[in-house]
Design an enzyme around this catalytic site. Structure first.
Site, PDB file in Angstrom:
ATOM      1  N   ASP A  41      -7.124   3.468   1.612  1.00  0.00           N
ATOM      2  CA  ASP A  41      -6.983   2.912   0.349  1.00  0.00           C
ATOM      3  C   ASP A  41      -8.430   2.279  -0.113  1.00  0.00           C
ATOM      4  OD1 ASP A  41      -6.883   0.740   2.104  1.00  0.00           O
ATOM      5  OD2 ASP A  41      -6.275  -0.390   0.522  1.00  0.00           O
ATOM      6  N   ASP A  51      -5.050   4.061   7.560  1.00  0.00           N
ATOM      7  CA  ASP A  51      -5.318   2.623   7.396  1.00  0.00           C
ATOM      8  C   ASP A  51      -3.955   1.935   7.577  1.00  0.00           C
ATOM      9  OD1 ASP A  51      -6.832   0.269   6.704  1.00  0.00           O
ATOM     10  OD2 ASP A  51      -5.803   0.412   4.621  1.00  0.00           O
ATOM     11  N   ASP A  92      -3.305  -2.270   6.214  1.00  0.00           N
ATOM     12  CA  ASP A  92      -3.209  -2.909   5.005  1.00  0.00           C
ATOM     13  C   ASP A  92      -3.420  -2.135   3.875  1.00  0.00           C
ATOM     14  OD1 ASP A  92      -2.992  -6.098   6.076  1.00  0.00           O
ATOM     15  OD2 ASP A  92      -3.410  -4.603   7.499  1.00  0.00           O
TER      16      ASP A  92
END
Length: 222
Positions: free
Chosen positions: A174, A10, A12
């Site tokens: 995240d 991922d 951001d």
């Protein structure tokens, strides 16, 4: 330890801390609309489901606004994109351990890719400005395919581009959206605890591991 022939990450909240850029764009949009600025920590909680949902959350002041199937107001979305084009990559920086972790993964000849819900117009410039683009063999943005994370489609598509099976791929993210996208695709999933999981603790998710950094993740690949 997990076995993997490729690693998808991922963007951001996993590789890059982009909240300052997104906050600046959101405040610029609100100023255009004659509204007061939004708090930085609110933006940190709102990130993760793409810019249209971020705009809806900022305008409504609540996470649940992303569940509204209607698009955000066109003038607000256009304003946010205008400001984000200006701020994208200006304050964003890799989280601790990211560059060292990517170097460790590359040293093991593992092909790497990024999967993000961010639009392609912002993804590639951001990767370029932060020095991450040369690491990546594939980058899948949120407007490239019919479905975005948490749907597994972008994960499966990226695996195809890398010529690896999802079962042989590790996804590092995240958020709950990364977790579901990776697991439903058939990947192993590691989660980092420092990102933007809409204010929730990733330890509540049944990931294959919670890792403090990308470096730690690299050391857990067999």
């Amino acid at each position: 330890m997990v076995a993997a022939k490729a690693v998808l990450l991922d963007l951001d909240g996993t590789l890059l801390d982009t909240v300052l850029d997104l906050h600046a764009a959101a405040c610029g949009m609100l100023a255009d609309l004659g509204r007061p600025p939004v708090a930085l920590e609110d933006i940190r909680a709102y990130v993760g489901r793409g810019i249209p949902n971020l705009v809806k959350r900022v305008l409504a002041g609540k996470l649940e606004a992303a569940d509204d199937p209607n698009p955000p107001p066109a003038d607000a979305l256009a304003s946010f994109k205008k400001h984000y084009e200006h701020f994208n990559g200006r304050a964003a920086k890799p989280f601790p351990g990211v560059l060292e972790g990517l170097d460790a993964l590359k040293a093991r000849a593992l092909p790497l890719g990024v999967i993000t819900n961010k639009a392609q117009a912002f993804t590639i410039p951001l990767l370029e400005r932060t020095g991450l683009l040369p690491y990546m063999s594939v980058a899948v943005s949120g407007d490239q395919l019919p479905r975005t994370k948490p749907d597994p489609m972008p994960v499966i598509w990226a695996c195809g581009r890398l010529n690896v099976s999802p079962a042989d791929t590790l996804l590092i993210g995240d958020s709950v959206h990364d977790f579901h996208a990776g697991k439903n695709a058939g990947c192993k999933v590691f989660l980092v605890p420092y990102g933007y999981n809409e204010g929730q603790d990733v330890h509540g998710l049944a990931a294959d591991a919670i890792v403090a950094s990308i470096v730690e993740a690299a050391h857990l690949i067999d």
